[in-house]
Design a protein around this motif. Structure first.
Motif, PDB file in Angstrom:
ATOM      1  N   LEU A 169       0.954  -1.291  -0.092  1.00  0.00           N
ATOM      2  CA  LEU A 169       0.097  -0.073   0.128  1.00  0.00           C
ATOM      3  C   LEU A 169       0.675   1.052   0.005  1.00  0.00           C
ATOM      4  CD1 LEU A 169      -2.924   1.427   0.410  1.00  0.00           C
ATOM      5  CD2 LEU A 169      -2.657   1.203   2.788  1.00  0.00           C
ATOM      6  N   GLY A 170       2.046   1.305   0.663  1.00  0.00           N
ATOM      7  CA  GLY A 170       2.864   2.244   0.906  1.00  0.00           C
ATOM      8  C   GLY A 170       3.508   2.689  -0.397  1.00  0.00           C
ATOM      9  N   MET A 171       3.755   1.669  -1.280  1.00  0.00           N
ATOM     10  CA  MET A 171       4.804   1.700  -2.578  1.00  0.00           C
ATOM     11  C   MET A 171       4.233   2.929  -3.615  1.00  0.00           C
ATOM     12  SD  MET A 171       5.739  -2.134  -3.126  1.00  0.00           S
ATOM     13  CE  MET A 171       6.342  -1.837  -4.772  1.00  0.00           C
ATOM     14  N   PRO A 172       2.812   2.806  -3.863  1.00  0.00           N
ATOM     15  CA  PRO A 172       2.827   3.930  -4.961  1.00  0.00           C
ATOM     16  C   PRO A 172       2.819   5.332  -4.336  1.00  0.00           C
ATOM     17  CG  PRO A 172       0.652   2.173  -4.607  1.00  0.00           C
ATOM     18  CD  PRO A 172       1.796   2.005  -3.784  1.00  0.00           C
ATOM     19  N   PHE A 173       2.498   5.613  -3.155  1.00  0.00           N
ATOM     20  CA  PHE A 173       2.588   6.798  -2.506  1.00  0.00           C
ATOM     21  C   PHE A 173       4.205   7.221  -2.403  1.00  0.00           C
ATOM     22  CE2 PHE A 173      -1.232   5.519  -0.593  1.00  0.00           C
ATOM     23  CZ  PHE A 173      -2.210   6.420  -1.069  1.00  0.00           C
ATOM     24  N   ALA A 174       4.976   6.072  -1.901  1.00  0.00           N
ATOM     25  CA  ALA A 174       6.385   6.541  -1.749  1.00  0.00           C
ATOM     26  C   ALA A 174       7.206   7.070  -3.158  1.00  0.00           C
ATOM     27  CB  ALA A 174       7.068   5.298  -1.185  1.00  0.00           C
ATOM     28  N   LEU A 175       6.354   6.194  -4.411  1.00  0.00           N
ATOM     29  CA  LEU A 175       7.069   6.281  -5.610  1.00  0.00           C
ATOM     30  C   LEU A 175       6.213   7.518  -6.217  1.00  0.00           C
ATOM     31  CD1 LEU A 175       7.350   2.683  -6.723  1.00  0.00           C
ATOM     32  CD2 LEU A 175       9.186   4.370  -6.524  1.00  0.00           C
ATOM     33  N   GLY A 176       5.461   8.368  -5.639  1.00  0.00           N
ATOM     34  CA  GLY A 176       4.965   9.531  -5.860  1.00  0.00           C
ATOM     35  C   GLY A 176       3.741   9.470  -7.008  1.00  0.00           C
ATOM     36  N   SER A 177       2.848   8.468  -6.922  1.00  0.00           N
ATOM     37  CA  SER A 177       1.925   8.432  -7.755  1.00  0.00           C
ATOM     38  C   SER A 177       0.642   7.798  -7.301  1.00  0.00           C
ATOM     39  CB  SER A 177       2.588   7.182  -8.686  1.00  0.00           C
ATOM     40  OG  SER A 177       1.260   6.591  -9.612  1.00  0.00           O
ATOM     41  N   TYR A 178      -0.380   8.689  -7.596  1.00  0.00           N
ATOM     42  CA  TYR A 178      -1.819   7.985  -7.261  1.00  0.00           C
ATOM     43  C   TYR A 178      -2.100   6.821  -8.189  1.00  0.00           C
ATOM     44  CZ  TYR A 178      -2.414  12.192  -4.408  1.00  0.00           C
ATOM     45  OH  TYR A 178      -2.202  12.908  -3.343  1.00  0.00           O
ATOM     46  N   TRP A 179      -1.656   6.736  -9.602  1.00  0.00           N
ATOM     47  CA  TRP A 179      -2.337   5.706 -10.424  1.00  0.00           C
ATOM     48  C   TRP A 179      -1.559   4.430 -10.168  1.00  0.00           C
ATOM     49  CZ3 TRP A 179      -5.892   6.204 -13.962  1.00  0.00           C
ATOM     50  CH2 TRP A 179      -6.203   7.681 -14.389  1.00  0.00           C
ATOM     51  N   GLY A 180      -0.697   4.324  -9.465  1.00  0.00           N
ATOM     52  CA  GLY A 180      -0.038   3.085  -8.914  1.00  0.00           C
ATOM     53  C   GLY A 180      -0.780   2.592  -7.937  1.00  0.00           C
ATOM     54  N   LEU A 181      -1.953   3.114  -7.462  1.00  0.00           N
ATOM     55  CA  LEU A 181      -3.277   2.186  -6.706  1.00  0.00           C
ATOM     56  C   LEU A 181      -3.943   1.636  -7.468  1.00  0.00           C
ATOM     57  CD1 LEU A 181      -4.143   5.461  -4.449  1.00  0.00           C
ATOM     58  CD2 LEU A 181      -2.909   3.532  -3.747  1.00  0.00           C
ATOM     59  N   LEU A 182      -3.936   1.688  -8.845  1.00  0.00           N
ATOM     60  CA  LEU A 182      -4.484   0.757  -9.806  1.00  0.00           C
ATOM     61  C   LEU A 182      -4.073  -0.349  -9.818  1.00  0.00           C
ATOM     62  CD1 LEU A 182      -5.753   3.239 -12.809  1.00  0.00           C
ATOM     63  CD2 LEU A 182      -7.073   2.389 -10.875  1.00  0.00           C
ATOM     64  N   ALA A 183      -2.447  -0.435  -9.828  1.00  0.00           N
ATOM     65  CA  ALA A 183      -1.868  -1.874  -9.916  1.00  0.00           C
ATOM     66  C   ALA A 183      -1.866  -2.555  -8.585  1.00  0.00           C
ATOM     67  CB  ALA A 183      -0.294  -1.357 -10.176  1.00  0.00           C
ATOM     68  N   LEU A 184      -2.209  -1.838  -7.442  1.00  0.00           N
ATOM     69  CA  LEU A 184      -2.285  -2.332  -6.017  1.00  0.00           C
ATOM     70  C   LEU A 184      -3.767  -3.194  -6.204  1.00  0.00           C
ATOM     71  CD1 LEU A 184      -1.612  -2.789  -3.099  1.00  0.00           C
ATOM     72  CD2 LEU A 184      -2.425  -0.469  -2.695  1.00  0.00           C
ATOM     73  N   ALA A 185      -4.707  -2.324  -6.683  1.00  0.00           N
ATOM     74  CA  ALA A 185      -6.060  -2.886  -6.592  1.00  0.00           C
ATOM     75  C   ALA A 185      -6.157  -4.160  -7.574  1.00  0.00           C
ATOM     76  CB  ALA A 185      -7.013  -1.861  -7.236  1.00  0.00           C
ATOM     77  N   GLY A 186      -5.388  -4.162  -8.445  1.00  0.00           N
ATOM     78  CA  GLY A 186      -5.409  -5.251  -9.419  1.00  0.00           C
ATOM     79  C   GLY A 186      -4.550  -6.388  -8.645  1.00  0.00           C
ATOM     80  N   MET A 187      -3.626  -6.298  -7.714  1.00  0.00           N
ATOM     81  CA  MET A 187      -2.876  -7.454  -7.091  1.00  0.00           C
ATOM     82  C   MET A 187      -3.564  -7.898  -5.836  1.00  0.00           C
ATOM     83  SD  MET A 187       0.881  -6.765  -5.579  1.00  0.00           S
ATOM     84  CE  MET A 187       2.112  -7.794  -4.965  1.00  0.00           C
ATOM     85  N   VAL A 188      -4.051  -7.109  -4.975  1.00  0.00           N
ATOM     86  CA  VAL A 188      -4.800  -7.291  -3.838  1.00  0.00           C
ATOM     87  C   VAL A 188      -5.700  -8.663  -3.911  1.00  0.00           C
ATOM     88  CG1 VAL A 188      -6.311  -6.979  -2.102  1.00  0.00           C
ATOM     89  CG2 VAL A 188      -4.482  -5.337  -2.804  1.00  0.00           C
ATOM     90  N   PRO A 189      -6.544  -8.867  -5.028  1.00  0.00           N
ATOM     91  CA  PRO A 189      -7.291 -10.097  -5.011  1.00  0.00           C
ATOM     92  C   PRO A 189      -6.584 -11.505  -5.154  1.00  0.00           C
ATOM     93  CG  PRO A 189      -8.144  -8.512  -6.431  1.00  0.00           C
ATOM     94  CD  PRO A 189      -6.919  -7.843  -6.159  1.00  0.00           C
ATOM     95  N   PHE A 190      -5.461 -11.274  -5.776  1.00  0.00           N
ATOM     96  CA  PHE A 190      -4.680 -12.698  -5.970  1.00  0.00           C
ATOM     97  C   PHE A 190      -4.000 -12.764  -4.437  1.00  0.00           C
ATOM     98  CE2 PHE A 190      -4.972 -11.265 -10.156  1.00  0.00           C
ATOM     99  CZ  PHE A 190      -5.235 -12.340 -10.797  1.00  0.00           C
ATOM    100  N   LEU A 191      -3.732 -11.750  -3.805  1.00  0.00           N
ATOM    101  CA  LEU A 191      -3.088 -12.070  -2.216  1.00  0.00           C
ATOM    102  C   LEU A 191      -4.226 -12.676  -1.534  1.00  0.00           C
ATOM    103  CD1 LEU A 191      -0.776  -8.617  -1.756  1.00  0.00           C
ATOM    104  CD2 LEU A 191      -0.311 -11.156  -2.601  1.00  0.00           C
ATOM    105  N   ILE A 192      -5.445 -12.223  -1.476  1.00  0.00           N
ATOM    106  CA  ILE A 192      -6.340 -12.763  -0.706  1.00  0.00           C
ATOM    107  C   ILE A 192      -6.892 -13.989  -1.198  1.00  0.00           C
ATOM    108  CG2 ILE A 192      -8.908 -12.354  -0.181  1.00  0.00           C
ATOM    109  CD1 ILE A 192      -7.275 -10.190   1.066  1.00  0.00           C
ATOM    110  N   TRP A 193      -6.758 -14.400  -2.603  1.00  0.00           N
ATOM    111  CA  TRP A 193      -6.869 -15.616  -3.049  1.00  0.00           C
ATOM    112  C   TRP A 193      -6.051 -16.666  -2.527  1.00  0.00           C
ATOM    113  CZ3 TRP A 193      -6.454 -17.170  -8.846  1.00  0.00           C
ATOM    114  CH2 TRP A 193      -6.839 -18.578  -9.183  1.00  0.00           C
ATOM    115  N   ARG A 194      -4.694 -16.066  -2.482  1.00  0.00           N
ATOM    116  CA  ARG A 194      -3.630 -16.939  -1.889  1.00  0.00           C
ATOM    117  C   ARG A 194      -3.763 -17.132  -0.314  1.00  0.00           C
ATOM    118  NH1 ARG A 194       1.616 -18.525  -2.645  1.00  0.00           N
ATOM    119  NH2 ARG A 194       3.236 -18.418  -0.800  1.00  0.00           N
TER     120      ARG A 194
END
Length: 225
Positions: A169-194
């Motif tokens: 969650l901290g990565m997009p903000f640390a890298l200075g990007s709000y758009w990075g939250l879209l990548a996080l949103a696509g990744m989280v379902p797979f972590l929950i599935w795992r």
């Protein structure tokens, strides 16, 4: 021990080089100060954890080195980890593209807060590694494995996932990007599935795990999930 140390630091160096090249080549500039800060925080924490495991629990470090889709034994987990790995790459690429094309502008205080979330996430991960010597990077059962219900495991069933999701969650903000939250949103379902698939596996394979789940209700966030 020397062989393990060499492999551990070699893997550390390869990951640092790969992530650095991916971020800066995508950004098209070395003047991406948010990326320098992120990489310093991420690999500073990774360095300290690796050094601690080498000194205090080399067997656990050995297990942690076996990671990624190819290391998983079950087909479902190989699929999950493939998409989770692609999601992690996207968490680096999308913010770098954001920097290159100026899609969004994150204030400095939020960049620093993102780095802080990464530090806190790694601290949770480190605490979990100290509490649970069976924390493999793949889903498997060690011959002498037992249910761990102390420390962070007394609060949530999957504190390692909680810590990793916090630094993700901290990565997009640390890298200075709000758009990075879209990548996080696509990744989280797979972590929950795992997470759910791991619970299924442990319930079937690890004596006492079902009882543990009935005692510790929350999976990631106390009072919420």
């Amino acid at each position: 021990m020397k062989g393990l140390s060499k492999r551990a630091w070699s893997a550390f160096a390869r990951l640092a080089l790969a992530m650095g090249l991916l971020v800066f080549l995508t950004a098209g500039s070395l003047r991406y100060f948010q990326a320098w800060g992120f990489l310093a925080v991420f690999f500073g924490a990774s360095f300290l954890i690796t050094r601690s495991l080498l000194k205090n629990d080399p067997a656990l470090l050995e297990r942690r080195l076996k990671s990624g889709p190819a290391a998983e034994k079950e087909k479902t987990q190989r699929i999950i980890m493939l998409f989770a790995s692609l999601g992690f790459i996207a968490l680096l690429v999308v913010p770098a593209l954001d920097f290159r094309f100026h899609w969004s502008r994150v204030p400095l205080w939020l960049v620093i807060a993102g780095d802080g979330a990464i530090v806190l996430g790694f601290l949770i991960v480190f605490r979990v590694l100290r509490e649970n010597p069976f924390t493999s990077a793949t889903i498997e059962i060690a011959s002498d494995q037992r249910v761990i219900s102390t420390g962070p495991y007394a609060t949530v069933r999957h504190p390692m996932y909680a810590g990793s999701m916090l630094y993700h969650l901290g990565m997009p903000f640390a890298l200075g990007s709000y758009w990075g939250l879209l990548a996080l949103a696509g990744m989280v379902p797979f972590l929950i599935w795992r997470l759910f698939d791991e619970e299924r596996f442990l319930s079937a394979s690890l004596p006492g795990y079902r009882d543990y789940c009935s005692t510790v209700r929350w999976r990631l966030i106390p009072g919420i999930f």
